[in-house]
Design an enzyme around this catalytic site. Sequence first.
Site, short mmCIF file in Angstrom:
data_model
loop_
_atom_site.label_atom_id
_atom_site.label_comp_id
_atom_site.label_asym_id
_atom_site.label_seq_id
_atom_site.Cartn_x
_atom_site.Cartn_y
_atom_site.Cartn_z
N HIS A 105 -101.38 5.82 -48.79
CA HIS A 105 -102.12 4.95 -49.72
C HIS A 105 -102.41 5.59 -50.94
O HIS A 105 -102.84 6.83 -50.96
CB HIS A 105 -103.18 4.28 -48.88
CG HIS A 105 -103.63 3.16 -49.95
ND1 HIS A 105 -104.56 3.11 -51.07
CD2 HIS A 105 -103.26 1.69 -49.75
CE1 HIS A 105 -104.60 1.89 -51.59
NE2 HIS A 105 -103.92 1.20 -50.93
N GLU A 172 -96.61 -1.05 -53.19
CA GLU A 172 -97.77 -1.08 -53.72
C GLU A 172 -97.70 -0.39 -55.16
O GLU A 172 -98.06 0.84 -55.03
CB GLU A 172 -98.96 -0.54 -52.94
CG GLU A 172 -98.90 -1.13 -51.56
CD GLU A 172 -100.69 -1.29 -51.25
OE1 GLU A 172 -100.99 -2.34 -50.53
OE2 GLU A 172 -101.32 -0.34 -51.71
O1 LIG Z 1 -104.19 -1.93 -48.78
C1 LIG Z 1 -104.16 -2.99 -49.53
C2 LIG Z 1 -103.85 -2.63 -50.99
O2 LIG Z 1 -104.21 -1.43 -51.58
C3 LIG Z 1 -104.32 -3.96 -52.12
O3 LIG Z 1 -105.58 -3.89 -51.86
P1 LIG Z 1 -106.01 -4.96 -53.09
O4 LIG Z 1 -105.32 -6.41 -52.51
O5 LIG Z 1 -107.44 -5.11 -52.83
O6 LIG Z 1 -105.72 -4.49 -54.38
#
Ligand SMILES: O=C[C@H](O)COP(=O)(O)O
Length: 259
Positions: A105, A172
């Site tokens: 991540h 992401e």
């Molecule tokens: O793990 C999930 C992602 O990093 C997305 O997080 P978010 O929807 O709060 O931007």
Amino acid sequence: MSDPAPPPVLLGVSLKMYFGHHETLNWARRVAALADRHPAVTSGAARLFVLPAFPTLVPAAGILTPYGIGLGAQDIATEDTGPYTGEVGGPVLREIGCRYAEVGHAERRRMYGEGDTVVAAKTAAALRNRLTPVLCVGERDRGTPGEAAERTVAEAERLLRGLEGTVVLAYEPQWAIGAPEPASAEHITTVCGALRAWLDDQPQHTGSSVIYGGSAGPGLLTRLAGAADGLFLGRFAHDPANIEAVLDELHVPAPTAVA
Ligand SMILES: O=C[C@H](O)COP(=O)(O)O
């Protein structure tokens, strides 16, 4: 002969470090109740997985797994056992009921200095322990969809080199995490399409999926129109009503009419 049913849409939630212990378990009970009654889940059109914080994994397993919700950890050690203070290894995660382990991540890369070598080793650790890696990939800065696709496919290729097994690639774009809005549908479609095309040429990763994360919430699945195999939700899943709204977007086969 009728067409085979499409594979389930995969909806993952990482709770990151937002909730307290009891808050997590209360949320998990609400999500379990939702999974128990929502036709998108009960029909098999959607599959859910949840990644809570380490201390809640054991009680959350008891709440979530009876309803078919996959459980996973937000991190995994590169090693399986030994003198690694503070780490949690794959064998323990598997033993307590995890089926997924998130790796790579952007927050771990940015704040805890994890680079490609560590991310690849954690991915290998997950696969070695029969955990599906939720491998996060995505460009740091906003650019064109084409540039992002090229960069992200190269990243996936680099991180998975020499590895074998089913993975969840979580696209992401780092600039879309924690933002008010997700990346545009055009951007996501281009990058997820490129990742999908690359994966389709990798028989060693058969059964893998590509999901989108980064401020994902209700309405996005509809806008993506099948361009991603699912979503990786963060903040917008804190209210289970939003998960329900996402599930409502999935086509649910009508019940067979009784003559
Ligand atoms: O793990 C999930 C992602 O990093 C997305 O997080 P978010 O929807 O709060 O931007």
